[in-house]
Structures are given as structure tokens and as C-alpha cells.
Scaffold this active site. Structure first.
Site, PDB file in Angstrom:
ATOM      1  N   GLY A 158       3.362   2.395  10.782  1.00  0.00           N
ATOM      2  CA  GLY A 158       4.332   3.341  10.503  1.00  0.00           C
ATOM      3  C   GLY A 158       5.052   3.661  11.540  1.00  0.00           C
ATOM      4  O   GLY A 158       5.864   4.679  11.772  1.00  0.00           O
ATOM      5  N   GLU A 173      -4.699  -4.722  10.971  1.00  0.00           N
ATOM      6  CA  GLU A 173      -3.508  -3.485  11.104  1.00  0.00           C
ATOM      7  C   GLU A 173      -3.988  -2.700  12.307  1.00  0.00           C
ATOM      8  O   GLU A 173      -4.839  -1.698  12.331  1.00  0.00           O
ATOM      9  CB  GLU A 173      -3.758  -2.520   9.926  1.00  0.00           C
ATOM     10  CG  GLU A 173      -3.721  -3.155   8.625  1.00  0.00           C
ATOM     11  CD  GLU A 173      -3.196  -2.341   7.684  1.00  0.00           C
ATOM     12  OE1 GLU A 173      -2.134  -2.721   6.723  1.00  0.00           O
ATOM     13  OE2 GLU A 173      -3.811  -1.225   7.455  1.00  0.00           O
ATOM     14  N   GLU A 188      -6.416   4.867   8.054  1.00  0.00           N
ATOM     15  CA  GLU A 188      -6.081   6.485   7.789  1.00  0.00           C
ATOM     16  C   GLU A 188      -7.214   7.069   7.132  1.00  0.00           C
ATOM     17  O   GLU A 188      -7.514   8.391   7.356  1.00  0.00           O
ATOM     18  CB  GLU A 188      -4.687   6.450   6.847  1.00  0.00           C
ATOM     19  CG  GLU A 188      -3.520   6.239   7.528  1.00  0.00           C
ATOM     20  CD  GLU A 188      -2.331   5.456   6.774  1.00  0.00           C
ATOM     21  OE1 GLU A 188      -2.591   5.714   5.691  1.00  0.00           O
ATOM     22  OE2 GLU A 188      -1.383   4.926   7.538  1.00  0.00           O
ATOM     23  N   ASN A 247       0.871  -1.075  -0.038  1.00  0.00           N
ATOM     24  CA  ASN A 247      -0.010  -0.076  -0.037  1.00  0.00           C
ATOM     25  C   ASN A 247       0.917   1.156  -0.032  1.00  0.00           C
ATOM     26  O   ASN A 247       1.463   1.611   1.159  1.00  0.00           O
ATOM     27  CB  ASN A 247      -0.829  -0.079   1.288  1.00  0.00           C
ATOM     28  CG  ASN A 247      -1.609   1.226   1.265  1.00  0.00           C
ATOM     29  OD1 ASN A 247      -1.796   2.127   0.556  1.00  0.00           O
ATOM     30  ND2 ASN A 247      -2.407   1.513   2.757  1.00  0.00           N
ATOM     31  N   HIS A 296      -9.434   1.741   5.223  1.00  0.00           N
ATOM     32  CA  HIS A 296      -8.066   1.774   5.893  1.00  0.00           C
ATOM     33  C   HIS A 296      -8.296   2.608   7.103  1.00  0.00           C
ATOM     34  O   HIS A 296      -8.753   3.449   7.102  1.00  0.00           O
ATOM     35  CB  HIS A 296      -6.984   2.066   4.658  1.00  0.00           C
ATOM     36  CG  HIS A 296      -5.576   2.135   5.428  1.00  0.00           C
ATOM     37  ND1 HIS A 296      -5.136   3.002   6.203  1.00  0.00           N
ATOM     38  CD2 HIS A 296      -4.527   1.070   5.165  1.00  0.00           C
ATOM     39  CE1 HIS A 296      -3.576   2.396   6.402  1.00  0.00           C
ATOM     40  NE2 HIS A 296      -3.447   1.402   5.950  1.00  0.00           N
ATOM     41  N   LYS A 327       0.161   4.169  -0.215  1.00  0.00           N
ATOM     42  CA  LYS A 327      -0.561   5.485   0.433  1.00  0.00           C
ATOM     43  C   LYS A 327      -0.224   6.586  -0.647  1.00  0.00           C
ATOM     44  O   LYS A 327      -0.331   6.434  -1.740  1.00  0.00           O
ATOM     45  CB  LYS A 327       0.132   5.625   1.939  1.00  0.00           C
ATOM     46  CG  LYS A 327      -0.145   4.254   2.654  1.00  0.00           C
ATOM     47  CD  LYS A 327       0.199   4.556   4.019  1.00  0.00           C
ATOM     48  CE  LYS A 327      -0.054   3.231   4.778  1.00  0.00           C
ATOM     49  NZ  LYS A 327       0.130   3.251   6.059  1.00  0.00           N
ATOM     50  N   SER A 353       4.155  -2.244  10.054  1.00  0.00           N
ATOM     51  CA  SER A 353       5.477  -2.251  10.005  1.00  0.00           C
ATOM     52  C   SER A 353       6.229  -3.701   9.662  1.00  0.00           C
ATOM     53  O   SER A 353       7.019  -4.091  10.108  1.00  0.00           O
ATOM     54  CB  SER A 353       5.953  -2.075  11.550  1.00  0.00           C
ATOM     55  OG  SER A 353       5.699  -0.579  11.754  1.00  0.00           O
TER      56      SER A 353
HETATM   57  P1  13P Z   1       3.365   0.070   7.582  1.00  0.00           P
HETATM   58  O1  13P Z   1       3.870  -1.045   7.040  1.00  0.00           O
HETATM   59  O2  13P Z   1       4.251   1.666   7.076  1.00  0.00           O
HETATM   60  O3  13P Z   1       3.572   0.250   9.010  1.00  0.00           O
HETATM   61  O4  13P Z   1       1.836   0.805   7.038  1.00  0.00           O
HETATM   62  C1  13P Z   1       0.981  -0.581   7.260  1.00  0.00           C
HETATM   63  C2  13P Z   1      -0.280   0.003   6.470  1.00  0.00           C
HETATM   64  O5  13P Z   1      -0.912   0.863   6.906  1.00  0.00           O
HETATM   65  C3  13P Z   1      -0.501  -0.733   5.101  1.00  0.00           C
HETATM   66  O6  13P Z   1      -1.681  -0.526   4.791  1.00  0.00           O
END
Ligand code: 13P
Length: 273
Positions: free
Chosen positions: A177, A171, A101, A9, A99, A11, A217
Site C-alpha cells: 500500500g 509480501e 495486516e 485481495n 496476512h 481487504k 504495490s
Molecule cells: P497492495 O497491492 O495494495 O500494496 O497490497 C498488497 C497486499 O497486501 C496484498 O495482500
């Protein structure tokens, strides 16, 4: 048998040049890593503006291109939104829904996710539904209830024969992150919970076919021990998917670990009886 599904992903990252350079390099790196596409499904969820170019680069290469979000209406006065019709017109067959976010910064609710899931199925787009608790819920010991509620509300109105084609990504927000991965045990506890909630709703034959990913992560160092867990069928990778070489290494995780672990699990179960 569930086929492992490793997805990136991106983003809100990369310009068009960076995206196409990545695409070409990624194809090469997967070749170098001798990835066997009969053993793993691979997808990249990218910004809308990169989808067409990457679809051309990945054509017949075994890499799916997906969207990170979509609206549930077909068309209309919804400035800034992208519809499922537009995605399927472009040949897009996968979409991330809910997601954290999107939920956190854009107020997306589980009720909206249910509408989006429904719209995805109408257009033959396979969804990856994201669920996960925040740090407050985890510290208060409410993480299981939080995830159960999100899951049931998001699958509201979705039938068993549709649910089977969904993937769910667990997640935990505190692991996204942050460099702080859930331990394989924590991730397995929650992915197993997700499967059991889906089994209560749809029956275990359906739940056993649903792909459940872990995200938060994930990197080339920790992928194998996560994939060794019985209910973890894949990963949704953020930061580490931005680097083609790193992401190819994640896709090429050592799957013998997964099989050995499954054997160990069944031996343990036999010993228990
Ligand atoms: P990270 O791998 O950067 O922690 O992000 C995970 C994520 O939100 C994947 O959708």
C-alpha cells in the site's frame, strides 16, 4: 511446471452493490483481454459477506472466490469468527492465512497460522500463506532470517504432501500500500530464499511445485517484470485489484516475458558450467 496464480485481495473494501458490479465487469474485462485460463489461475479474496454473490457471478468463468482469513476451530463460542467448515460449506476452496495486516492489527502469530494451515488442509481448502519482513528488519539486514523464521513456524506440523498444495505470498510490509514495490531483483532474492527453505524442509521435488507469489504495490505496469523472475509464480494484489479493468490487465500480463526469461536463466546457467 508451475501455473501462474494471480490473485486479488480486496481487504475491507466494497459494498455488496459495488462487489456485484465489479464481478460482472471483471468477467467482461477478462474476456476483452482474452485471458487464457489454461495458462493462469485467477482468484479474488473478498470480504465474507460478498463471497456467495460473487461465486454465482463467477460460476464456470474460471475465477475462484477465496476468504481473507478463517479461524482454525470447527465451531464453538468464538464470537465474530468464521470456521473452515463454514467456508467449505459455501464451496470456498482458497483462504489467505497470516496476512501481515492480520499479524499487525489482530496479533496473529505464526503458531496460529500453523493451526490454520492444518485446519485448511483438513477441509480441502488451499491456503495462501503470507510472509514478509518489516522495514526495520530490512534496514537491519535481518529480512532473510525474519522470513525464514515465519515460514518454518507457520509450516510447523504440516506434511510434505499437504505443503505441496500451499501457495506462499512474499509480501514485504514496506511495499504494501506504499506504492513502493520491491525491485524484481529484491523480490526474486526472497522468493528464491522461500523456495530453498521449503526445499530444506520438504525436499526440492515438493518445493518446486509450490506456488510463490509476490505482493506489495503490484500494478499493470510492473507485473510483467516481476513475473519474468524464475521463482515468482504469481502476485497477490491489493489496491490495484479494486479496479476491475486494472486487475484484468494484471491477470493478462505478457507471459512471453516469463518464458523468455526462463530461457535466459537456463542459457546463463549453461554458460556458467
Ligand atoms: P497492495 O497491492 O495494495 O500494496 O497490497 C498488497 C497486499 O497486501 C496484498 O495482500
Amino acid at each position: 511446471m508451475r501455473k501462474p496464480f494471480i490473485a486479488g485481495n480486496w481487504k475491507m473494501h466494497k459494498t455488496i452493490n459495488e462487489a456485484t458490479d465489479y464481478g460482472e465487469l471483471f468477467v467482461q474485462k477478462l474476456k476483452d483481454e482474452q485471458v487464457d485460463f489454461s495458462k493462469v489461475d485467477v482468484a479474488l479474496f473478498v470480504p465474507y459477506i460478498h463471497m456467495s454473490a460473487l461465486k454465482v457471478i463467477f460460476l464456470l468463468r474460471g475465477i475462484d472466490v477465496g476468504a481473507q482469513n478463517m479461524f482454525y476451530e470447527e465451531k464453538g463460542a468464538f464470537t465474530g469468527e468464521i470456521s473452515p467448515t463454514m467456508l467449505s460449506d459455501l464451496g470456498i476452496e482458497r483462504v489467505i492465512i497470516g496476512h501481515s495486516e492480520r499479524r499487525k492489527y489482530f496479533g496473529e502469530t505464526s503458531a496460529a497460522c500453523a493451526k490454520k494451515l492444518n485446519a485448511a488442509y483438513t477441509h480441502d481448502i488451499k491456503p495462501v500463506l503470507c510472509v514478509g519482513e518489516d522495514l526495520k528488519d530490512r534496514e537491519a539486514g535481518r529480512h532473510k532470517d525474519a522470513v525464514r523464521t515465519m515460514l518454518l513456524e507457520s509450516f510447523e506440523g504440516i506434511h510434505a504432501e499437504e505443503a505441496e498444495f500451499a501457495a506462499v505470498a512474499y509480501e514485504p510490509l514496506w511495499a504494501i500500500g506504499t506504492g513502493k514495490t520491491a525491485t524484481p531483483e529484491q523480490a526474486e532474492e526472497m522468493t528464491a530464499l522461500i523456495r530453498s527453505v521449503l526445499a530444506e524442509k520438504y525436499g526440492s521435488a515438493v518445493a518446486d511445485n509450490i506456488i510463490i507469489q509476490y505482493g506489495g504495490s503490484v500494478n499493470e505496469e510492473n507485473i510483467a517484470e516481476l513475473m519474468a523472475k524464475e521463482d515468482i509464480d504469481g502476485a497477490l494484489v491489493g489496491g490495484a485489484s479494486l479496479d476491475a479493468a486494472k486487475f484484468a490487465k494484471i491477470v493478462a500480463f505478457d507471459d512471453s516475458v516469463r518464458k523468455d526469461s526462463l530461457k535466459q536463466v537456463s542459457v546463463k546457467n549453461i554458460l556458467k558450467k
